[in-house]
Design a protein around this motif. Structure first.
Motif, PDB file in Angstrom:
ATOM      1  N   LYS A 134      17.532 -11.808  -4.079  1.00 51.36           N
ATOM      2  CA  LYS A 134      16.519 -11.287  -4.979  1.00 51.36           C
ATOM      3  C   LYS A 134      15.172 -11.371  -4.270  1.00 51.36           C
ATOM      4  N   LEU A 135      14.436 -10.265  -4.336  1.00 53.08           N
ATOM      5  CA  LEU A 135      13.107 -10.234  -3.743  1.00 53.08           C
ATOM      6  C   LEU A 135      12.117 -10.950  -4.651  1.00 53.08           C
ATOM      7  N   SER A 136      11.043 -11.418  -4.070  1.00 49.72           N
ATOM      8  CA  SER A 136       9.981 -12.006  -4.882  1.00 49.72           C
ATOM      9  C   SER A 136       9.395 -10.912  -5.772  1.00 49.72           C
ATOM     10  N   TYR A 137       8.695 -11.318  -6.797  1.00 53.22           N
ATOM     11  CA  TYR A 137       8.113 -10.355  -7.734  1.00 53.22           C
ATOM     12  C   TYR A 137       7.224  -9.363  -7.003  1.00 53.22           C
ATOM     13  N   LYS A 138       6.387  -9.870  -6.110  1.00 54.75           N
ATOM     14  CA  LYS A 138       5.453  -9.006  -5.374  1.00 54.75           C
ATOM     15  C   LYS A 138       6.206  -7.993  -4.511  1.00 54.75           C
ATOM     16  N   LEU A 139       7.220  -8.460  -3.795  1.00 51.82           N
ATOM     17  CA  LEU A 139       7.990  -7.558  -2.932  1.00 51.82           C
ATOM     18  C   LEU A 139       8.797  -6.552  -3.748  1.00 51.82           C
ATOM     19  N   GLN A 140       9.328  -6.984  -4.895  1.00 53.28           N
ATOM     20  CA  GLN A 140      10.074  -6.065  -5.741  1.00 53.28           C
ATOM     21  C   GLN A 140       9.169  -4.974  -6.292  1.00 53.28           C
ATOM     22  N   ARG A 141       7.956  -5.336  -6.687  1.00 55.65           N
ATOM     23  CA  ARG A 141       6.992  -4.345  -7.177  1.00 55.65           C
ATOM     24  C   ARG A 141       6.631  -3.368  -6.073  1.00 55.65           C
ATOM     25  N   GLU A 142       6.454  -3.896  -4.864  1.00 57.51           N
ATOM     26  CA  GLU A 142       6.154  -3.022  -3.725  1.00 57.51           C
ATOM     27  C   GLU A 142       7.312  -2.052  -3.483  1.00 57.51           C
ATOM     28  N   LEU A 143       8.531  -2.560  -3.510  1.00 59.57           N
ATOM     29  CA  LEU A 143       9.711  -1.715  -3.309  1.00 59.57           C
ATOM     30  C   LEU A 143       9.808  -0.665  -4.405  1.00 59.57           C
ATOM     31  N   ASP A 144       9.529  -1.043  -5.631  1.00 66.28           N
ATOM     32  CA  ASP A 144       9.602  -0.105  -6.753  1.00 66.28           C
ATOM     33  C   ASP A 144       8.556   1.001  -6.644  1.00 66.28           C
ATOM     34  N   SER A 145       7.400   0.694  -6.067  1.00 66.89           N
ATOM     35  CA  SER A 145       6.324   1.685  -5.974  1.00 66.89           C
ATOM     36  C   SER A 145       6.432   2.575  -4.738  1.00 66.89           C
ATOM     37  N   LEU A 146       7.214   2.161  -3.766  1.00 68.26           N
ATOM     38  CA  LEU A 146       7.302   2.911  -2.511  1.00 68.26           C
ATOM     39  C   LEU A 146       7.835   4.336  -2.659  1.00 68.26           C
ATOM     40  N   PRO A 147       8.840   4.602  -3.467  1.00 69.70           N
ATOM     41  CA  PRO A 147       9.301   5.992  -3.576  1.00 69.70           C
ATOM     42  C   PRO A 147       8.204   6.955  -4.035  1.00 69.70           C
ATOM     43  N   ALA A 148       7.412   6.548  -4.993  1.00 64.11           N
ATOM     44  CA  ALA A 148       6.328   7.421  -5.473  1.00 64.11           C
ATOM     45  C   ALA A 148       5.260   7.591  -4.398  1.00 64.11           C
ATOM     46  N   GLU A 149       4.918   6.510  -3.710  1.00 62.89           N
ATOM     47  CA  GLU A 149       3.925   6.592  -2.629  1.00 62.89           C
ATOM     48  C   GLU A 149       4.433   7.491  -1.506  1.00 62.89           C
ATOM     49  N   LEU A 150       5.696   7.333  -1.187  1.00 63.76           N
ATOM     50  CA  LEU A 150       6.302   8.129  -0.114  1.00 63.76           C
ATOM     51  C   LEU A 150       6.346   9.601  -0.493  1.00 63.76           C
ATOM     52  N   GLU A 151       6.680   9.881  -1.726  1.00 63.48           N
ATOM     53  CA  GLU A 151       6.719  11.270  -2.187  1.00 63.48           C
ATOM     54  C   GLU A 151       5.335  11.915  -2.104  1.00 63.48           C
ATOM     55  N   ALA A 152       4.302  11.188  -2.522  1.00 62.50           N
ATOM     56  CA  ALA A 152       2.942  11.715  -2.459  1.00 62.50           C
ATOM     57  C   ALA A 152       2.505  11.921  -1.010  1.00 62.50           C
ATOM     58  N   ALA A 153       2.834  10.973  -0.146  1.00 61.14           N
ATOM     59  CA  ALA A 153       2.464  11.078   1.259  1.00 61.14           C
ATOM     60  C   ALA A 153       3.179  12.247   1.931  1.00 61.14           C
ATOM     61  N   GLU A 154       4.446  12.450   1.584  1.00 65.51           N
ATOM     62  CA  GLU A 154       5.192  13.571   2.155  1.00 65.51           C
ATOM     63  C   GLU A 154       4.652  14.907   1.651  1.00 65.51           C
ATOM     64  N   ALA A 155       4.233  14.960   0.396  1.00 66.55           N
ATOM     65  CA  ALA A 155       3.650  16.196  -0.144  1.00 66.55           C
ATOM     66  C   ALA A 155       2.346  16.529   0.581  1.00 66.55           C
ATOM     67  N   GLU A 156       1.534  15.522   0.827  1.00 63.08           N
ATOM     68  CA  GLU A 156       0.281  15.726   1.557  1.00 63.08           C
ATOM     69  C   GLU A 156       0.577  16.163   2.994  1.00 63.08           C
ATOM     70  N   LEU A 157       1.582  15.554   3.598  1.00 59.18           N
ATOM     71  CA  LEU A 157       1.976  15.933   4.956  1.00 59.18           C
ATOM     72  C   LEU A 157       2.428  17.391   5.000  1.00 59.18           C
TER      73      LEU A 157
END
Length: 81
Positions: free
Chosen positions: A9-32
């Motif tokens: 199990k990831l720490s709370y902070k790391l789990q939140r980061e993992l949960d937010s990464l798909p949306a961040e990645l999608e936005a970054a790829e759209a900008e790219l």
């Protein structure tokens, strides 16, 4: 008897980061993709040199951001397993 998968199990902070990464990645790829379309325009290189250089620099930075986000996502996924 069924074997339980060996997952950590990831720490709370790391789990939140993992949960937010798909949306961040999608936005970054759209900008790219938008930057790639700008640079692929037929008249792109007929602009002033400074504008072309700035657009190419933005493209390079965005590519690096997408790569960093992907690497971090893979890293966090590996920690979770």
């Amino acid at each position: 008897m069924s074997a339980k998968p060996n997952t950590r199990k990831l720490s709370y902070k790391l789990q939140r980061e993992l949960d937010s990464l798909p949306a961040e990645l999608e936005a970054a790829e759209a900008e790219l993709e938008a930057l790639q379309q700008v640079c692929a325009a037929p008249d792109f290189y007929s602009q002033e040199h400074a504008q072309v250089a700035q657009a190419l620099e933005q493209l390079q930075q965005q590519e690096a951001l997408v790569e960093r986000l992907m690497e971090r996502w893979v890293e966090l996924e590996a920690l979770q397993q």
